[in-house]
Design a protein around this motif. Structure first.
Motif, PDB file in Angstrom:
ATOM      1  N   ILE A  34      60.695 -15.570 -37.421  1.00 56.14           N
ATOM      2  CA  ILE A  34      60.735 -14.640 -38.547  1.00 56.14           C
ATOM      3  C   ILE A  34      60.546 -15.415 -39.845  1.00 56.14           C
ATOM      4  O   ILE A  34      61.307 -16.341 -40.154  1.00 56.14           O
ATOM      5  N   GLN A  35      59.533 -15.039 -40.602  1.00 57.56           N
ATOM      6  CA  GLN A  35      59.286 -15.609 -41.922  1.00 57.56           C
ATOM      7  C   GLN A  35      59.678 -14.568 -42.965  1.00 57.56           C
ATOM      8  O   GLN A  35      58.978 -13.587 -43.171  1.00 57.56           O
ATOM      9  N   LEU A 101      54.824 -16.529 -32.341  1.00 58.30           N
ATOM     10  CA  LEU A 101      54.392 -15.467 -33.246  1.00 58.30           C
ATOM     11  C   LEU A 101      55.162 -15.600 -34.545  1.00 58.30           C
ATOM     12  O   LEU A 101      56.397 -15.633 -34.552  1.00 58.30           O
ATOM     13  N   LEU A 102      54.448 -15.696 -35.664  1.00 56.70           N
ATOM     14  CA  LEU A 102      55.066 -15.670 -36.983  1.00 56.70           C
ATOM     15  C   LEU A 102      54.980 -14.250 -37.498  1.00 56.70           C
ATOM     16  O   LEU A 102      53.891 -13.655 -37.533  1.00 56.70           O
ATOM     17  N   CYS A 103      56.120 -13.690 -37.889  1.00 60.63           N
ATOM     18  CA  CYS A 103      56.122 -12.303 -38.371  1.00 60.63           C
ATOM     19  C   CYS A 103      57.233 -12.121 -39.387  1.00 60.63           C
ATOM     20  O   CYS A 103      58.149 -12.943 -39.492  1.00 60.63           O
ATOM     21  N   GLN A 104      57.165 -11.011 -40.121  1.00 57.50           N
ATOM     22  CA  GLN A 104      58.182 -10.723 -41.124  1.00 57.50           C
ATOM     23  C   GLN A 104      59.374  -9.991 -40.542  1.00 57.50           C
ATOM     24  O   GLN A 104      60.465 -10.024 -41.107  1.00 57.50           O
ATOM     25  N   SER A 105      59.193  -9.328 -39.409  1.00 59.41           N
ATOM     26  CA  SER A 105      60.293  -8.569 -38.813  1.00 59.41           C
ATOM     27  C   SER A 105      60.150  -8.582 -37.296  1.00 59.41           C
ATOM     28  O   SER A 105      59.054  -8.379 -36.770  1.00 59.41           O
ATOM     29  N   PRO A 106      61.270  -8.784 -36.577  1.00 62.66           N
ATOM     30  CA  PRO A 106      61.203  -8.728 -35.115  1.00 62.66           C
ATOM     31  C   PRO A 106      61.001  -7.307 -34.595  1.00 62.66           C
ATOM     32  O   PRO A 106      60.725  -7.123 -33.405  1.00 62.66           O
ATOM     33  N   GLU A 110      53.599  -5.746 -34.189  1.00 65.34           N
ATOM     34  CA  GLU A 110      53.010  -6.969 -33.646  1.00 65.34           C
ATOM     35  C   GLU A 110      54.028  -7.756 -32.813  1.00 65.34           C
ATOM     36  O   GLU A 110      53.694  -8.355 -31.779  1.00 65.34           O
ATOM     37  N   ALA A 111      55.279  -7.740 -33.253  1.00 64.40           N
ATOM     38  CA  ALA A 111      56.318  -8.415 -32.479  1.00 64.40           C
ATOM     39  C   ALA A 111      56.543  -7.693 -31.152  1.00 64.40           C
ATOM     40  O   ALA A 111      56.715  -8.334 -30.101  1.00 64.40           O
ATOM     41  N   GLN A 112      56.554  -6.371 -31.206  1.00 68.57           N
ATOM     42  CA  GLN A 112      56.730  -5.593 -29.984  1.00 68.57           C
ATOM     43  C   GLN A 112      55.620  -5.894 -28.971  1.00 68.57           C
ATOM     44  O   GLN A 112      55.887  -6.097 -27.785  1.00 68.57           O
TER      45      GLN A 112
END
Length: 530
Positions: A34-35, A101-106, A110-112
């Motif tokens: 999470i970024q 995976l770099l993402c703003q929210s789990p 895209e995380a799903q």
């Protein structure tokens, strides 16, 4: 077992160290990193106001300010890096096959999709975000958190801090639980802890240590869960609470109590425990002695009340040295050496407790008293064996220095021969204590001496640690004992006043006071009961 980790980019303990650990015993299929874009300060501020009100914010801000200004934050950062280096030296790097995976929210689409593609059996969430059901349900076996606190009592991110703040020393630790739709409310599979020093360590460092010093045990439990052999821990009927950000006022209270705990212990004084109503079967005979004896049913009531209502750690005297505690610990002692000692030991062992048994050595093996084999058995089972003098003089403080020294030396000699090693603890018969008694104890190499003075203070006299004790008589109700242990002012003050009054009478009356007391009690025992 395929696993997946969800963590924050700025936390190397999780993103680097924990990932290596997971890859060491499982196929680490993916890491969701999470970024954070922008600060979540506003959201956390609003949550804190909802939880504790606007005026409590000063306490939260003061805690954070002190944490930074005192250098504690910098020290924790250094300790964290040391932990990362230690784990990296222990476990190899994550294999190249592990996807990231770099993402703003789990909870993002895209995380799903990423998690679904990784198809983990077990997912570990080390993030400050609450996971949506559509996310945490993607793991076949389940999604788990290593929660910094014992649930359900201490839910949310600072559980160790609030357990220390509440003086709940036994619940400073970690909970392995499965994620559900609540906040730290899922099924519990394990509790883990570490020894800690509340004056030398921040709760942040304690929370880090409790994870990274229990990795082997946590790994084994996760494997059990995946294999379907792990048992859930029932939390039914226990209190449950969500706690917020740490407060400076509570932190100062933790430190104040920890300093006081260095020099205090709550010690309970019992004598004999008998199986039935006949109190004469164990220990000294007579109406006076019977006042201090409990039937098994009475003693069971005391033990049940202490176990249910007291939160102090129950310890043995030798474990106090060098230990930092949140509050004064509880010690259990048993005087005289009656043959009910084994029954008392069995009853406290049910709670996982151990006690201190002080033996009148001239009575060993006589009717109503323990044998040498009994003493060895108590020692083998982890209880402390100590002296209660050789002959049990009723007014030990009035004896000559040479006679007092001989009482201690003779009894210690007998006990040391029975156990095959030195004995260094003792209690004073009838509470007849003086500086002279302590000086003789020091000469006899006694390190721990227990009196009958109702006080939690531990004093040092001629190098001997002197413990006061609260005496539980036959007539003492369990709730009063609980009140002593929990710090009840009036119940402790009452014991103190009664003790001081008796001390004056003993000093004034000497042996005549003992004769009068014995006569009075025998008359009262002989009176018919209506």
């Amino acid at each position: 077992m395929r696993t997946l980790l969800i963590c924050h980019e700025e936390e190397p303990l999780n993103a680097v160290a924990l990932a290596r650990w997971m890859a060491s015993f499982s196929e680490l299929a993916g890491i969701v990193v999470i970024q954070e874009k922008g600060s979540r300060f506003g959201a956390r501020l609003r949550a804190e106001i909802r939880r504790n009100g606007f005026f409590r914010l000063w306490d939260v801000f003061a805690f954070r300010l002190r944490y930074r200004l005192t250098g504690e934050a910098a020290r924790d950062h250094g300790e964290e890096q040391a932990l990362v280096d230690k784990i990296c030296a222990q476990y190899p790097d994550v294999p190249p096959s592990t996807r990231r995976l770099l993402c703003q929210s789990p909870n993002s689409p895209e995380a799903q999709q990423f998690i679904a593609e990784c198809a983990p059996d077990v997912m570990i969430a080390r993030c400050k975000r609450i996971l949506a059901k559509r996310i945490f349900s993607l793991a076949k076996t389940g999604t788990f958190v290593l929660h910094p606190g014992i649930c359900p009592e201490y839910r949310n991110a600072h559980g160790c801090f609030w357990a220390m703040s509440e003086g709940d020393a036994g619940k400073v630790g970690l909970t392995l639980l499965q994620v559900d739709e609540g906040v730290d409310t899922g099924p519990v599979y394990g509790y883990y802890s570490v020894p800690y020093d509340p004056l030398a360590e921040s709760h942040i460092h304690i929370q880090n240590r409790v994870v990274f010093e229990n990795l082997d045990a946590i790994r084994d439990k996760l494997v059990e869960i995946h294999q379907g052999t792990a048992q859930r821990i029932s939390t039914a009927g226990r209190k449950s609470a969500v706690w917020g950000q740490p407060w400076l006022s509570r932190q100062l209270a933790v430190e104040r109590r920890a300093r006081a705990a260095r020099h205090q212990a709550i010690t309970l004084l019992y004598h004999d425990v008998v199986p039935g109503e006949d109190r004469s079967v164990s220990g000294f005979a007579g109406a006076d002695a019977d006042l201090y004896k409990h039937t098994a049913a009475e003693f069971a009531g005391h033990i049940a009340a202490i176990a249910a209502k007291c939160r102090r750690p129950l310890m043995l005297m030798q474990d106090l040295s060098g230990r930092q505690l949140l509050q004064p610990p509880l010690l259990l002692t048993f005087d005289d050496g009656g043959n009910g000692s084994l029954l008392a030991a069995e009853m406290i062992e049910v709670q996982g407790w151990r006690g201190h048994f002080f033996i009148t050595t001239d009575r060993i093996g006589t009717p109503g008293f323990v044998s040498a084999d009994d003493i060895r058995e108590l020692d083998r089972r982890g209880h402390v064996i100590g002296s209660h003098s050789a002959t049990h003089p009723l007014l030990m403080a009035t004896l000559s220095p040479a006679a007092i020294l001989e009482e201690w030396r003779q009894s210690l000699r007998v006990l040391s021969e029975i156990l095959g090693r030195p004995v260094n603890a003792a209690s004073v018969p009838t509470g007849s204590f003086s500086r002279q008694v302590a000086a003789a104890a020091a000469q006899a190499s006694i390190h721990y001496l227990f009196t009958s003075e109702p006080t939690p203070e531990i004093r040092i006299v001629d190098g001997v640690r002197i413990f006061g004790r609260y005496c539980a008589k036959q007539s003492t109700p369990p709730d009063r004992v609980v009140d002593w242990v929990n710090g009840g002012f009036w119940s402790r003050a009452g014991e103190r006043v009664f003790w001081d009054a008796k001390k004056i009478l003993k000093a004034a009356g000497g042996a005549h006071w003992l004769d009068f007391r014995k006569w009075f009690l025998s008359r009262r025992q002989a009176e018919p009961r209506g």
